[in-house]
Structures are given as structure tokens and as C-alpha cells.
Design an enzyme around this catalytic site. Structure first.
Site: not given
Ligand code: NAD
Ligand code: DAU
Length: 358
Positions: A11, A33, A81, A132-134, A158, A162, A222, A288-289, A292
Site C-alpha cells: 500500500i 525492507l 507493519a 485495519t478493519d480486523e 496480527y 494493530k 471480505r 482452516d486458519r 479465522h
Molecule cells: P506490506 O507487508 O506489504 O508492507 C509493509 C512495509 O512495512 C514493508 O515495506 C516493510 O519492509 C515495512 N516495515 C515492516 N516493518 C518495519 C519496521 N519495523 N520499520 C520500517 N519499515 C517496516 O503491508 P501492506 O499490505 O502494504 O500494509 C500497509 C499497512 O496497511 C499496514 O499497517 C497494514 O496493517 C495496513 N492494512 C493493510 C491492509 C491490506 O489489505 N493489505 C488492509 C488494511 C490495513
Molecule cells: O481486512 C484487512 C486485512 O486484510 C489487513 O489488515 C491485513 O494486513 C491483510 O493481510 C488482510 O488480511 P486477511 O487475513 O483478510 O487477508 P489474506 O489475503 O491473508 O486472506 C484473505 C482471506 O482469504 C481470508 O479469509 C483467508 C483466506 N485465505 C488466505 C490465503 C492466503 C485462503 O483461503 N487461502 C490462502 O491461501
């Protein structure tokens, strides 16, 4: 000048690319990184003076103080994060280190800097925390979507980490007056997402002829938000969000994981058909996770009413563009599927079913 943490991740990198496409205001990007940080995401900005990358940890107070003093950013956007739920189940320690202790170190350092600013700069300053919404836990079918007033009920290490960060951010706002903003965002998807998350993992596995491992019955829901829409929402919150407030950002796209898998297969069948028949035959139900969450859904009404934001992408269009991006960027995918990543896949999917990923 703004300071972004975690800008080499999924993001953060999308945010920086969108920002530099729309503004000349420079960015300091502090990223340690981790396995998820990838400077290839920002190759388009090589040599661009507006992007100043700094390799470092948000917990490094000395580095952070120096960056704040020399660049005097008007805002900090905190993306950094550990972000993957499954990894937090196998090893929660890193999540506490970065998401809790790292955020705490960041807040203390930013507070010290902010406290010494002249009052006009103090008033204009913003600390935007990307959550996050989680943190709200799990909804049952038919239950109203999460609002900003939903109770915290995190279920994974996780989301607990958060939630802890959210509480610290809120406390720094209430106790010390730091102008904080928190967003609770839904599941993002789009270009440059690390292929451990559902959508990029399934695209990569499908292309490699590997199973698409759906956890449990695959009927978990989701709310899918295109990363480009998310980044636009973050800009709105940064500019006009009210300090101390939280904002829920969702795509209005509730789909079960099975529906997502089928949608991906349909697009892949069209854009990259394979001789042996539909990609659907690769869908495999696996264990399952643990813990979950069944369903997430976001009420983004506050974003719409107060900031005039609503998502622009349909799920069908967004998924199509996303599949296209991964098909057109196989070198990117191969690079991130490094040795360390394969080790993770082995650990995560080895006991569930063999050969879940390349
Ligand atoms: P990501 O895992 O792709 O990227 C995380 C980045 O943070 C990486 O570039 C990593 O190197 C950096 N990082 C990790 N630990 C660090 C540290 N200690 N110091 C400096 N940099 C560090 O994550 P993302 O999916 O881009 O998510 C970004 C943010 O958005 C997170 O805070 C996550 O909780 C939140 N978020 C993500 C989602 C999603 O669906 N991906 C949804 C809601 C919220
Ligand atoms: O809701 C916001 C969150 O969404 C963010 O805060 C997290 O950083 C982001 O990783 C994401 O969390 P989820 O656990 O929802 O995302 P993930 O892609 O891991 O999984 C999405 C759904 O798919 C979840 O119900 C688990 C399921 N899943 C995931 C994987 C990786 C599978 O069924 N199989 C898989 O291999």
C-alpha cells in the site's frame, strides 16, 4: 514534505506512486525492507528528487529524530507493519516488535519533535495511522457492517497488535494533543501486493499450475478495496480529516473467498487460457486458519459524508486489472518469490497439502 513509513510495501508504494503523480511535495520514505519491502515497487521514481528513501526501522529513535529535524515533514503517514495474519499465527513476536513497540517508538519520537514546533506548524501537523478493519473482530452473516464506533475484538495476533497500536495512537492524541488520525481499512488488492495474500497468491499459483488453497469451506467474506481507491481515501483523510477521529475505508464489495477464487479463474481463463481446461480445477479446500474471522464488512458512510470519498472501482473491473498487472509483471513476481518466500510457503502450506505454491 511528508514522511511515510513502510513505503516500499504494497500500500505504501502505491500511495507514493499516486502521490508523486499528483503532487510535487516531496516524500521521505522510511522502510526497513522486511521480506515484504521491495524497492522494485518504486523503480519508476529512480532519480526523482521528490522521493527520498531511507533504509531503517521505525523503532530507531535516533534515525527518526534526525529525519524529523532535517526534513520537518508536515505529516507522518504510518504504513509500516507486519501485515500477514498467517505469519502472525506462526510467529507473533515480530508483530509485537514492529506493530506495537515500533509504533510506540515512532509516536514518542514524533511527539518530541512536534512538541518543539512553533504553534502554526504544530496545528497543521498530522500523524495518520493506517489500521485495519480486523481490529473489530468478526461479523456473522446479516450483521451490520463495522462503523467507527464498533467495539474492538481482535482475534489474531496480527489484529491484536494493530489494536494495541490504535490505542497508543489514540492515547497520544488525547493525552498529549498530537493531531492523530486513524483509518480502519478493508482488504486491499491491486498491483504489487506480496504473493502471500489471497489474490496475488492465487494468481501466481494458478499460473504455475499449483493448487489454489482455500481455507476451510471458503465461505469467509471480505470487503475488497482497490488499493488505488484506498490511497485516494488516505489523501482525503490527511487533508481534511478531523484530528482525533477514526475513519472506516471499505470498497463496498463483500465476496466470499470462493467467489474471489472463481472470479480470478474466470478472468485467467479468458486472458491466459490453458490447454487442460479451466483454472477452477485447481481450487483445493485445505485446513482452516486458526481463529479465522468469518466476515468483515465496512460502513464507509463517514468517509462519504464528511470527506466526499467513495470508491471508484468495481470489483469486476479491479480484479480484471489486477490479473492483467500480474500477467504483465511476471519478473516482479519471480523476484519476490525468493528463497525466503519459498521457505514460508513450505511452512504454511506443507502440512495442509503438498505443492500449494511454486
Ligand atoms: P506490506 O507487508 O506489504 O508492507 C509493509 C512495509 O512495512 C514493508 O515495506 C516493510 O519492509 C515495512 N516495515 C515492516 N516493518 C518495519 C519496521 N519495523 N520499520 C520500517 N519499515 C517496516 O503491508 P501492506 O499490505 O502494504 O500494509 C500497509 C499497512 O496497511 C499496514 O499497517 C497494514 O496493517 C495496513 N492494512 C493493510 C491492509 C491490506 O489489505 N493489505 C488492509 C488494511 C490495513
Ligand atoms: O481486512 C484487512 C486485512 O486484510 C489487513 O489488515 C491485513 O494486513 C491483510 O493481510 C488482510 O488480511 P486477511 O487475513 O483478510 O487477508 P489474506 O489475503 O491473508 O486472506 C484473505 C482471506 O482469504 C481470508 O479469509 C483467508 C483466506 N485465505 C488466505 C490465503 C492466503 C485462503 O483461503 N487461502 C490462502 O491461501
Amino acid at each position: 514534505m511528508i514522511l511515510v513509513t513502510g513505503g516500499a510495501g504494497f500500500i505504501g508504494a502505491n500511495f507514493i506512486l499516486q502521490w508523486t503523480a499528483q503532487s510535487d511535495e516531496p516524500i521521505v520514505n522510511l522502510d526497513k525492507l522486511s521480506y515484504a519491502g521491495n524497492l522494485n515497487n518504486l523503480l519508476a521514481l529512480e532519480g526523482d528528487a521528490r522521493h527520498h528513501f531511507v533504509h531503517g526501522d521505525i523503532a530507531d529513535r535516533g534515525l527518526l529524530s534526525a529525519l524529523l529535524a532535517s526534513h520537518r515533514p508536515r505529516a507522518v503517514l504510518h504504513f509500516a507493519a507486519e501485515s500477514h495474519v498467517d505469519r502472525s499465527i506462526h510467529g507473533p513476536g515480530a508483530f509485537i516488535d514492529t506493530n506495537v513497540n515500533g509504533t510506540f517508538a515512532l509516536l514518542e519520537t514524533v511527539l518530541a519533535h512536534w512538541s518543539a514546533l512553533p504553534s502554526p506548524e504544530q496545528a497543521a501537523f498530522r500523524f495518520l495511522h493506517v489500521s485495519t478493519d480486523e481490529v473489530f473482530g468478526s461479523l456473522v452473516a446479516g450483521e451490520a457492517p463495522f462503523t467507527e464506533r464498533s467495539a474492538y475484538a481482535p482475534n489474531s495476533p496480527y489484529s491484536a497488535s494493530k489494536a494495541a497500536a490504535d490505542h497508543l495512537v489514540r492515547a497520544f492524541g488525547r493525552t498529549y494533543g498530537l493531531p492523530v488520525l486513524t483509518v480502519h481499512s478493508a482488504n486491499n488488492y491491486g498491483p504489487m501486493q506480496f504473493p502471500e495474500k489471497l489474490i496475488p497468491l492465487f494468481i501466481a499459483n494458478a499460473r504455475g499450475g499449483m493448487p489454489l488453497p482455500l481455507y476451510g469451506d471458503g465461505l469467509q467474506v471480505r470487503d475488497w478495496l482497490h488499493v488505488i481507491d484506498h490511497c485516494a481515501a488516505l489523501r482525503r483523510v490527511l487533508e481534511d480529516g478531523r484530528p482525533g477521529e477514526a475513519y472506516n475505508i471499505g470498497g463496498g464489495n463483500e465476496h466470499s473467498n470462493l467467489e474471489v477464487a472463481e472470479a480470478l479463474c474466470t478472468v485467467l481463463d479468458e486472458l491466459a487460457p490453458k490447454e487442460e481446461g479451466s483454472y477452477r480445477s485447481l481450487i483445493a479446500f485445505v485446513a482452516d486458519r486458526p481463529g479465522h474471522d468469518r466476515r468483515y464488512a465496512i460502513d464507509a458512510g463517514k468517509m462519504r459524508r464528511e470527506l466526499g470519498w467513495s470508491p471508484s472501482r468495481t470489483f469486476a473491473g479491479g480484479i480484471r486489472d489486477t490479473v492483467r498487472w500480474y500477467l504483465g509483471n511476471t519478473a516482479w513476481v519471480e523476484t519476490v518469490r525468493s528463497g525466503a518466500y519459498r521457505h514460508w510457503i513450505e511452512r504454511q502450506y506443507g502440512p495442509r497439502s503438498s505443492g500449494a505454491a511454486a
